[in-house]
Design a protein around this motif. Sequence first.
Motif, short mmCIF file in Angstrom:
data_model
loop_
_atom_site.label_atom_id
_atom_site.label_comp_id
_atom_site.label_asym_id
_atom_site.label_seq_id
_atom_site.Cartn_x
_atom_site.Cartn_y
_atom_site.Cartn_z
N PHE A 1 0.80 -1.24 0.00
CA PHE A 1 0.00 0.00 0.00
C PHE A 1 0.83 1.29 0.00
N SER A 2 1.37 1.60 -1.16
CA SER A 2 2.02 2.90 -1.34
C SER A 2 0.95 3.99 -1.31
N HIS A 3 1.20 5.04 -0.52
CA HIS A 3 0.23 6.15 -0.47
C HIS A 3 0.97 7.47 -0.44
N VAL A 4 0.35 8.50 0.16
CA VAL A 4 0.85 9.87 -0.03
C VAL A 4 2.23 10.14 0.57
N ASN A 5 2.73 9.25 1.43
CA ASN A 5 4.07 9.48 1.99
C ASN A 5 5.15 8.79 1.17
N ASP A 6 4.80 8.28 0.00
CA ASP A 6 5.75 7.59 -0.88
C ASP A 6 5.98 8.43 -2.13
N ALA A 7 7.24 8.68 -2.45
CA ALA A 7 7.55 9.48 -3.65
C ALA A 7 7.02 8.81 -4.91
N GLY A 8 7.03 7.49 -4.94
CA GLY A 8 6.52 6.77 -6.10
C GLY A 8 5.06 7.05 -6.38
N TRP B 1 3.46 9.88 -5.97
CA TRP B 1 3.33 11.15 -6.68
C TRP B 1 3.91 11.07 -8.08
N LEU B 2 4.94 10.27 -8.25
CA LEU B 2 5.53 10.07 -9.58
C LEU B 2 4.48 9.49 -10.53
N VAL B 3 3.79 8.45 -10.08
CA VAL B 3 2.75 7.81 -10.89
C VAL B 3 1.57 8.77 -11.12
N LYS B 4 1.16 9.47 -10.07
CA LYS B 4 0.03 10.39 -10.18
C LYS B 4 0.28 11.44 -11.27
N GLU B 5 1.46 12.04 -11.25
CA GLU B 5 1.76 13.12 -12.19
C GLU B 5 1.94 12.59 -13.61
N TRP C 1 -2.85 2.61 -8.40
CA TRP C 1 -1.47 2.34 -7.99
C TRP C 1 -1.39 1.74 -6.59
N SER C 2 -2.06 2.34 -5.61
CA SER C 2 -1.95 1.86 -4.23
C SER C 2 -2.51 0.44 -4.09
#
Length: 504
Positions: free
Chosen positions: A456-463, A465-469, A482-483
Amino acid sequence: MVTLLAAPAEPLTNAGDTQLVLAALLGIAAVVLLIAWGKVHPFLALILGAAVLGVVAAVPVDKIVTSFSGGVGSTVGGVGLLIALGAMIGGLLAESGGADGIVERVVGRVSGSALPWAMAGVAALIGLPLFFEVGVVLLVPIVLLVSLRVNVPLIKIGIPALAGLSVLHGLVPPHPGPLVAIDALGANLGQTLALGLLVAIPTVIIAGPVFGNFIARYVPATAPAALLPTRRDAAADDRSPTRPGDGRLDADGDLVTDDDLVNPGAGRPGGAIDEPAGRRSRRAPALWAAVVTVLLPVVLMLLRAIGELTLAEDTTGRKALDIVGTPIIALLAGVIFAMIFLGYRSGFSRTQVSGFLGGSLPPIAGILLIVAAGGGFKQVLVDAGVGDMVANAAEGANLSPLLLGWLVAVGIRVATGSATVATITAAGIVAPLADTLAAPEVALLALAIGCGSLFFSHVNDAGFWLVKEYFGLTVGQTIKSWSVMETIISVVGFLGVLLLDVFI
């Protein structure tokens, strides 16, 4: 590999179990809070967390420093060289266009319902030598173009590509997480690599094409126009073979940083690496050269593992395989092969190839520092006796070492967002349990920790935000896609580890 960061003959403190538990909890909590709330860099957070742990455990200050420094040195010596060599291979693949050649060849020969499967396979292949972030930068432009050209939902082919990269990143050496776990637990790298690939295949299938086909119905996404790759005019700039994704790595379209030391001959920092004699004729590397570059280190390490199982120790063949299959030798062979066939044979000069190699190292500096500090934090855990205490408690509770390693990694991953910190911490806590396990089970323990570190990658993971953008998603859409994908990887991978444990 040689076991690093072993526990000392006697703990550095006489603290009781309750005090050690408190010390471990406060040390880990300090790391979590500093990273998640204080926004402190993980390198500093791990140093401060080790200090908190040692002080609460009543370890003398000079012993804390000695223990932490020893852990840093051992980790860098055992893992740092491999990470650097792997980054060099990735840099040459990126700069020569070899990685794009693999992607374009496979994607160009499939269509329709087969595309998600092709993207997952390509991502897994590309993901062997590349760091996750570099793999994303290389693959996402291709994913965006394919989505537009064949009118396939972006998430339907994007999730399989991300799954292929993420699974390889978390489970298969020479990525930093698996290497750290292997070193900390004293696992056999060849066995871990072989078992990791067995776990990775079904995990990529389920978390990639299967989940991607499902979630694409609920997460509509369109390729962001600003991120669509364009081809540069070769006449205007022929520094490297024209390929999709140029300009996505840095301002100059390559991995070379703004540093004259790694960019000799340039008229400005970060300028093009060209020899004074003029331009050279360049061509895209052959597909076979790119594929061999990716697979050569893996094959050499697998051959060593096979030799350990089938050949007597004193035979010439066994000795030869032990040498060429040593991780450093295997990766070095991959670098040299890439220099020749992706660099010189593709028309790049010696200066340019040197620049590509040098330019691939600065991006991993932060990773090396975090891994090193994590090794120091883990060594303080071990030297204070926390690992032995947890091992004794787990043994008394009849708790499976695999489950314990996975649960600890899951907790740290969710709290900090860092797969590397989760791997390092979990490996340090369960390391004493490895002494009671057979070699294949130690390899499975390293994989269980790797699976937990992806949960569960979420908002405290740089990855996150990388995927989101890159995919132009909202936060909610990123969590749904992603999560959830990362959670599927963690759970399915761990179930695969448990299944293998039944038969080994």
